[in-house]
Design a protein around this motif. Sequence first.
Motif, PDB file in Angstrom:
ATOM      1  N   TRP A 123       0.295  -1.110   0.131  1.00 52.08           N
ATOM      2  CA  TRP A 123      -0.012   0.014   0.252  1.00 52.08           C
ATOM      3  C   TRP A 123       0.912   1.603  -0.276  1.00 52.08           C
ATOM      4  O   TRP A 123       2.048   1.115   0.132  1.00 52.08           O
ATOM      5  CB  TRP A 123      -1.062  -0.096   1.489  1.00 52.08           C
ATOM      6  N   GLU A 128      -2.411   6.478   0.792  1.00 48.72           N
ATOM      7  CA  GLU A 128      -3.753   6.242   0.805  1.00 48.72           C
ATOM      8  C   GLU A 128      -4.065   5.514   2.278  1.00 48.72           C
ATOM      9  O   GLU A 128      -4.937   5.981   2.309  1.00 48.72           O
ATOM     10  CB  GLU A 128      -3.198   5.633  -0.644  1.00 48.72           C
ATOM     11  N   PHE A 129      -2.834   4.235   2.691  1.00 47.62           N
ATOM     12  CA  PHE A 129      -3.174   4.060   3.649  1.00 47.62           C
ATOM     13  C   PHE A 129      -3.690   4.798   5.566  1.00 47.62           C
ATOM     14  O   PHE A 129      -4.297   5.406   5.517  1.00 47.62           O
ATOM     15  CB  PHE A 129      -2.201   3.238   4.416  1.00 47.62           C
ATOM     16  N   ARG A 180      -4.579   8.200   4.868  1.00 50.90           N
ATOM     17  CA  ARG A 180      -6.126   9.031   4.362  1.00 50.90           C
ATOM     18  C   ARG A 180      -7.572   7.759   4.676  1.00 50.90           C
ATOM     19  O   ARG A 180      -8.330   8.076   5.059  1.00 50.90           O
ATOM     20  CB  ARG A 180      -6.226   9.194   2.881  1.00 50.90           C
ATOM     21  N   ARG A 181      -7.305   6.382   4.463  1.00 53.69           N
ATOM     22  CA  ARG A 181      -8.195   5.963   4.381  1.00 53.69           C
ATOM     23  C   ARG A 181      -8.751   5.296   5.923  1.00 53.69           C
ATOM     24  O   ARG A 181      -9.478   5.332   6.111  1.00 53.69           O
ATOM     25  CB  ARG A 181      -8.023   4.254   3.668  1.00 53.69           C
ATOM     26  N   HIS A 182      -7.350   5.306   6.464  1.00 57.53           N
ATOM     27  CA  HIS A 182      -7.307   5.282   8.046  1.00 57.53           C
ATOM     28  C   HIS A 182      -8.169   6.915   9.009  1.00 57.53           C
ATOM     29  O   HIS A 182      -7.535   6.871  10.318  1.00 57.53           O
ATOM     30  CB  HIS A 182      -7.039   4.472   8.989  1.00 57.53           C
ATOM     31  N   ARG A 183      -7.891   7.473   8.279  1.00 59.22           N
ATOM     32  CA  ARG A 183      -8.030   8.633   8.928  1.00 59.22           C
ATOM     33  C   ARG A 183      -6.937   9.055   9.872  1.00 59.22           C
ATOM     34  O   ARG A 183      -6.855   9.709  10.948  1.00 59.22           O
ATOM     35  CB  ARG A 183      -9.182   9.071   9.690  1.00 59.22           C
ATOM     36  N   LYS A 216       0.532  -4.268   4.046  1.00 61.48           N
ATOM     37  CA  LYS A 216      -0.479  -3.495   5.081  1.00 61.48           C
ATOM     38  C   LYS A 216      -0.492  -3.865   6.539  1.00 61.48           C
ATOM     39  O   LYS A 216      -0.886  -3.055   6.984  1.00 61.48           O
ATOM     40  CB  LYS A 216      -2.179  -4.163   4.264  1.00 61.48           C
TER      41      LYS A 216
END
Length: 66
Positions: free
Chosen positions: A23, A27-28, A30-33, A52
């Motif tokens: 990953w 991006e990780f 952003r997705r996991h805030r 991951k």
Amino acid sequence: MSTHIDVNQINDDRQNDRLREVWSVTEFSRRHRLEKDEEKRLLKLFGSFATKQELLSNAQRPCRFR
């Protein structure tokens, strides 16, 4: 006496494949805030990309319910 054990027989291949996905750290985050400071820490630790499993194991988030 020793015998050969196939790792694929023990572990579920699909689960391992998902954890081995590479990953983008950005991006990780952003997705996991994750906060920007945590994203910077992960970028220093791994560079631009990591698996991951590594990201999930090393990401830190403060408790939000208190």
